[in-house]
Design a protein around this motif. Structure first.
Motif, PDB file in Angstrom:
ATOM      1  N   ASN A  96       0.911  -1.201   0.026  1.00 41.44           N
ATOM      2  CA  ASN A  96       0.057  -0.112  -0.041  1.00 41.44           C
ATOM      3  C   ASN A  96       0.923   1.185  -0.047  1.00 41.44           C
ATOM      4  OD1 ASN A  96      -2.981   0.978   0.127  1.00 41.44           O
ATOM      5  ND2 ASN A  96      -1.749   2.306   1.910  1.00 41.44           N
ATOM      6  N   THR A  98       0.651   3.805   1.564  1.00 43.15           N
ATOM      7  CA  THR A  98       0.871   4.334   2.839  1.00 43.15           C
ATOM      8  C   THR A  98       1.257   3.043   3.599  1.00 43.15           C
ATOM      9  OG1 THR A  98      -0.508   6.217   2.833  1.00 43.15           O
ATOM     10  CG2 THR A  98      -0.009   5.518   5.021  1.00 43.15           C
ATOM     11  N   LYS A 101      -0.643   0.853   6.476  1.00 45.65           N
ATOM     12  CA  LYS A 101      -1.851   0.287   6.425  1.00 45.65           C
ATOM     13  C   LYS A 101      -1.493  -1.347   6.197  1.00 45.65           C
ATOM     14  CE  LYS A 101      -4.584   4.118   4.891  1.00 45.65           C
ATOM     15  NZ  LYS A 101      -5.444   4.765   3.796  1.00 45.65           N
ATOM     16  N   SER A 189     -20.428  -2.569  -0.024  1.00 48.45           N
ATOM     17  CA  SER A 189     -19.405  -1.499   0.676  1.00 48.45           C
ATOM     18  C   SER A 189     -18.412  -2.023   1.953  1.00 48.45           C
ATOM     19  CB  SER A 189     -20.193  -0.239   1.115  1.00 48.45           C
ATOM     20  OG  SER A 189     -19.597   0.700   1.533  1.00 48.45           O
ATOM     21  N   LYS A 304     -16.824  10.781  -8.052  1.00 48.77           N
ATOM     22  CA  LYS A 304     -15.972  10.078  -9.081  1.00 48.77           C
ATOM     23  C   LYS A 304     -16.804   9.088 -10.104  1.00 48.77           C
ATOM     24  CE  LYS A 304     -13.792   6.748  -8.115  1.00 48.77           C
ATOM     25  NZ  LYS A 304     -13.892   5.084  -8.005  1.00 48.77           N
TER      26      LYS A 304
END
Ligand SMILES: NC(=O)C1=CN([C@@H]2O[C@H](COP(=O)(O)OP(=O)(O)OC[C@H]3O[C@@H](n4cnc5c(N)ncnc54)[C@H](OP(=O)(O)O)[C@@H]3O)[C@@H](O)[C@H]2O)C=CC1
Ligand SMILES: O=CCCC(=O)O
Length: 356
Positions: A96, A98, A101, A189, A304
């Motif tokens: 990832n 970052t 994570k 989700s 988006k």
């Protein structure tokens, strides 16, 4: 087109398929065992596991089946999806942008590589779950991108929500290495991702679809195969276009109910019992009434998706005025700093303080 829904057991799978499931993820039979029952008419899956292994550059015998799964992008969706793969017994390598994570997944047993290229090079099938078209392209095709680690016998499965053109671009580069490509955006989700209840909308290499099927079944409850690359992306955008408009309309209803002196909590209950009932309204309504928007699906991603869906509609001269109006509301919400809130925060764009 074909689709498949998860069953309580693996009786619908051929013995070859079962062997393959177990080879990918040793605990798969148990994992399947606890799931709700669905029955469906579907063509028996014909897995080409041996064909896949024989193409793999590093698989020389049946003892070296392609058990290594890469996962790029560990955000709200990617983390629980990768976690389910690890829990089902897969040998998972994560990356990832970052790095922090990755740490919870490493604690669960995942391996770590410092670039998408190195993940792809060390895995048989690599999944990518990235924010948007730009990040999907960066991770797949950028410096140290996954494409540099791909080769014949490997597979790249992009589960991000992007437009068809982006998916085709990535597919073209991945396939030029001799590897296979599948787009597989998901409906569902954060909670369905945690529960392994996603719906995969796949398109691309059918052989990779069949090879990845046991992995998709760990993360999801059903999967659709829609043909050529671009069809999965398009289906996903249409679904999210509808969802974005539904949420905007629901927001208007909640605010109107309150303004005329009725209780919006009662509206949520009435809606839940009628023909327009949707889990989304029952789940999000109570927190929206309290002006709380705990993030499951970030508002910036919904906007988006509306933007990309409008582009898709434009490309075939389909009129979509409702989605276009909804898109404007999400843009207003974004401009007021609500990008990282849940998409239900679009209701704020209809409140007087934000309309000025
Ligand atoms: N949340 C949801 O309910 C659903 C989301 N989706 C779709 O799934 C995808 C991921 O969504 P979600 O997990 O919610 O999003 P998040 O915003 O939580 O995660 C986005 C991921 O993309 C990474 N990323 C963003 N930009 C870059 C970049 N330039 N280079 C490398 N990595 C980047 C982030 O890395 P970092 O951690 O470093 O920021 C993170 O891993 C999106 O396409 C979304 O539309 C589909 C279904 C449901
Ligand atoms: O892309 C996000 C979809 C969210 C959902 O299907 O609930």
């Amino acid at each position: 087109m074909s689709f498949l829904v998860k069953t309580t057991d693996c009786h619908h799978l051929s013995s070859t398929a079962m062997a393959m499931c177990s080879s990918f993820c040793p605990h798969l039979p148990n994992h399947f065992g606890g799931r709700p029952a669905y029955s469906f008419p579907t063509k028996p899956l014909s897995f080409s596991f041996k064909a896949f292994t024989s193409q793999a550059s590093n698989a020389s015998s049946k003892d070296e089946l392609p058990t290594r799964v890469g996962f790029l992008g560990l955000g709200i969706m990617g983390s629980p999806m990768a976690q389910n793969l690890i829990k089902s017994g897969c040998d998972v390598t994560v990356w990832n942008r970052t790095k922090s994570k990755c740490d919870p997944l490493i604690s669960l047993g995942a391996k770590y590589k410092p670039s998408p290229e190195e993940v792809a090079a060390s895995c048989d099938v690599t999944f990518a779950m990235l924010a948007d078209p730009e990040s999907a392209v960066d991770v797949a095709l950028g410096k140290h991108g996954a494409v540099n680690g791909m080769s014949s016998g490997k597979g790249y499965v992009d589960v991000s929500t992007v437009d068809g053109a982006t998916s085709k671009l990535i597919s073209g580069h991945i396939k030029s290495t001799g590897a296979s490509f599948l787009e597989a955006p998901v409906s569902g989700s954060k909670k369905p991702a945690e529960d392994g209840q996603l719906i995969f909308l796949t398109a691309g290499d059918k052989s990779l679809y069949e090879i990845a099927a046991p992995l998709l079944d760990v993360m999801g409850k059903s999967r659709f195969y829609l043909g050529d690359v671009g069809n999965g992306a398009a289906m996903k955008l249409v679904v999210n276009m509808i969802m974005g408009s539904m949420m905007a309309s629901f927001s208007e209803g909640l605010l109107l109910t309150e303004k005329i002196g009725l209780d919006p909590k009662v509206l949520v209950e009435v809606v839940s019992q009628g023909a327009i009932s949707a889990p989304m309204y029952s789940v999000k309504g109570p927190s929206m009434i309290q002006s709380l928007y705990p993030t499951a699906f970030p508002l910036k991603h919904q906007q988006k998706d509306l933007r990309l869906a409008l582009g898709l509609a434009e490309s075939v001269s389909q009129s979509t005025p409702i989605a276009a109006t909804a898109n404007e509301l999400y843009k207003v919400a974004k401009s007021h700093g609500l990008s990282d809130e849940d998409f239900s925060a679009v209701i704020e764009a209809l409140k007087p303080k934000l309309q000025q």
